[in-house]
Design a protein around this motif. Structure first.
Motif, PDB file in Angstrom:
ATOM      1  N   THR A 191       0.817  -1.212   0.000  1.00 26.09           N
ATOM      2  CA  THR A 191       0.000   0.000   0.000  1.00 26.09           C
ATOM      3  C   THR A 191       0.853   1.264   0.000  1.00 26.09           C
ATOM      4  O   THR A 191       2.006   1.263   0.437  1.00 26.09           O
ATOM      5  CB  THR A 191      -0.931   0.035   1.224  1.00 26.09           C
ATOM      6  N   ALA A 192       0.242   2.339  -0.455  1.00 23.89           N
ATOM      7  CA  ALA A 192       0.884   3.654  -0.449  1.00 23.89           C
ATOM      8  C   ALA A 192       0.601   4.335   0.879  1.00 23.89           C
ATOM      9  O   ALA A 192      -0.559   4.573   1.226  1.00 23.89           O
ATOM     10  CB  ALA A 192       0.347   4.502  -1.604  1.00 23.89           C
ATOM     11  N   VAL A 193       1.638   4.643   1.645  1.00 26.02           N
ATOM     12  CA  VAL A 193       1.453   5.179   2.994  1.00 26.02           C
ATOM     13  C   VAL A 193       2.137   6.531   3.200  1.00 26.02           C
ATOM     14  O   VAL A 193       2.067   7.091   4.285  1.00 26.02           O
ATOM     15  CB  VAL A 193       1.963   4.188   4.057  1.00 26.02           C
ATOM     16  N   GLY A 194       2.807   7.045   2.208  1.00 31.75           N
ATOM     17  CA  GLY A 194       3.453   8.339   2.355  1.00 31.75           C
ATOM     18  C   GLY A 194       4.946   8.230   2.602  1.00 31.75           C
ATOM     19  O   GLY A 194       5.464   7.204   3.059  1.00 31.75           O
ATOM     20  N   ALA A 195       5.636   9.344   2.316  1.00 32.32           N
ATOM     21  CA  ALA A 195       7.098   9.358   2.359  1.00 32.32           C
ATOM     22  C   ALA A 195       7.651   9.162   3.760  1.00 32.32           C
ATOM     23  O   ALA A 195       8.688   8.514   3.943  1.00 32.32           O
ATOM     24  CB  ALA A 195       7.621  10.668   1.772  1.00 32.32           C
ATOM     25  N   ALA A 196       6.970   9.732   4.774  1.00 34.51           N
ATOM     26  CA  ALA A 196       7.500   9.651   6.138  1.00 34.51           C
ATOM     27  C   ALA A 196       7.587   8.209   6.613  1.00 34.51           C
ATOM     28  O   ALA A 196       8.607   7.776   7.171  1.00 34.51           O
ATOM     29  CB  ALA A 196       6.646  10.477   7.087  1.00 34.51           C
ATOM     30  N   ARG A 197       6.537   7.443   6.397  1.00 37.11           N
ATOM     31  CA  ARG A 197       6.552   6.048   6.839  1.00 37.11           C
ATOM     32  C   ARG A 197       7.520   5.212   6.017  1.00 37.11           C
ATOM     33  O   ARG A 197       8.134   4.262   6.530  1.00 37.11           O
ATOM     34  CB  ARG A 197       5.138   5.458   6.785  1.00 37.11           C
ATOM     35  N   MET A 198       7.703   5.549   4.755  1.00 37.02           N
ATOM     36  CA  MET A 198       8.666   4.802   3.964  1.00 37.02           C
ATOM     37  C   MET A 198      10.091   5.086   4.424  1.00 37.02           C
ATOM     38  O   MET A 198      10.952   4.208   4.355  1.00 37.02           O
ATOM     39  CB  MET A 198       8.497   5.117   2.481  1.00 37.02           C
ATOM     40  N   ARG A 199      10.341   6.295   4.907  1.00 38.25           N
ATOM     41  CA  ARG A 199      11.669   6.578   5.476  1.00 38.25           C
ATOM     42  C   ARG A 199      11.878   5.772   6.751  1.00 38.25           C
ATOM     43  O   ARG A 199      12.990   5.288   7.011  1.00 38.25           O
ATOM     44  CB  ARG A 199      11.820   8.079   5.745  1.00 38.25           C
ATOM     45  N   GLU A 200      10.832   5.632   7.551  1.00 32.40           N
ATOM     46  CA  GLU A 200      10.941   4.786   8.746  1.00 32.40           C
ATOM     47  C   GLU A 200      11.271   3.349   8.342  1.00 32.40           C
ATOM     48  O   GLU A 200      12.106   2.688   8.971  1.00 32.40           O
ATOM     49  CB  GLU A 200       9.623   4.824   9.525  1.00 32.40           C
TER      50      GLU A 200
END
Length: 216
Positions: free
Chosen positions: A44-53
């Motif tokens: 799923t697409a969750v946004g850049a912040a969570r992908m950095r995490e």
């Protein structure tokens, strides 16, 4: 059954960033620590912040490949186009082991992960030898039949979990995982096992034939 020390490629199907760490972070850290290859596909697409995490967490676990399908979070569109993208990854990585959330998980994206994986495997036709493990999230696997001793990699798993600061604030991931993995260790009946991860194992045939796929 306790999982052995195979070094074949592992692919984790993670509906969201953090699922791979919650469900099998200890297994992944042990696998990559002995030279094995691990990859994660985020559905799923969750946004850049969570992908950095997630990127920081992967560095702890040794996951050296990551992919994103970008499906809508909370309302995953499971169809042939997405399944073919997943199939392309399967054929590129050719994992010996696929990890996917437990059937017991009620989150709609976790249920959608099963529909997507099943469709990809059916589209594949002939499938190379591989195994499928369903991993625990917030819901224990009631029919677990294999376990991994993660005592040696538990601290690495906790450090990876701590990278998901946004989710820790909401769900106390560290407490949940420590408690469940500690319970699995205590009930292993092996005094040296302090923490363990539990799974249900399937062949491709038994997975595709599971009646829960019809209601997922």
């Amino acid at each position: 059954m306790w999982l052995g020390n195979s070094q074949g490629p592992i692919l984790v199907v993670a509906p969201h960033p953090d699922d791979e760490t919650i469900g099998c972070g200890g297994l992944l850290a042990a696998h990559t620590g002995r030279g094995g290859v691990a990859a994660a596909v985020y559905l799923t697409a969750v946004g850049a912040a969570r992908m950095r995490e997630a990127e920081r967490a992967r560095s702890w676990l040794g996951i050296d490949q990551a992919f994103e399908l970008g499906l809508p979070e909370g309302n995953m569109a499971v169809g042939e186009p997405a399944a073919r993208r997943l199939l392309d990854l399967l054929e590129t990585i050719r994992p010996e082991l696929i990890c996917v959330p437990a059937f017991e998980d009620v989150h709609p994206d976790h249920r959608g992960a099963h529909r997507l994986l099943a469709l990809a495997l059916r589209l594949a036709g002939e499938v190379w030898p591989l195994s499928i493990l369903t991993y625990e999230g917030f819901t224990p696997v009631s029919t677990a039949d294999c376990w991994v001793d993660i005592t040696a990699t538990a601290e690495t798993k906790w450090r990876a979990l701590a990278c998901f600061e946004s989710q820790e604030r909401l769900y106390r991931l560290g407490d949940v995982c420590r408690s469940l993995n500690r319970y699995r260790g205590l009930t292993s009946m092996r005094r040296a096992v302090m923490f363990a991860e539990a799974f249900r194992s399937f062949t491709v045939t038994s997975y595709l034939g599971d009646k829960r796929l019809q209601s997922s």
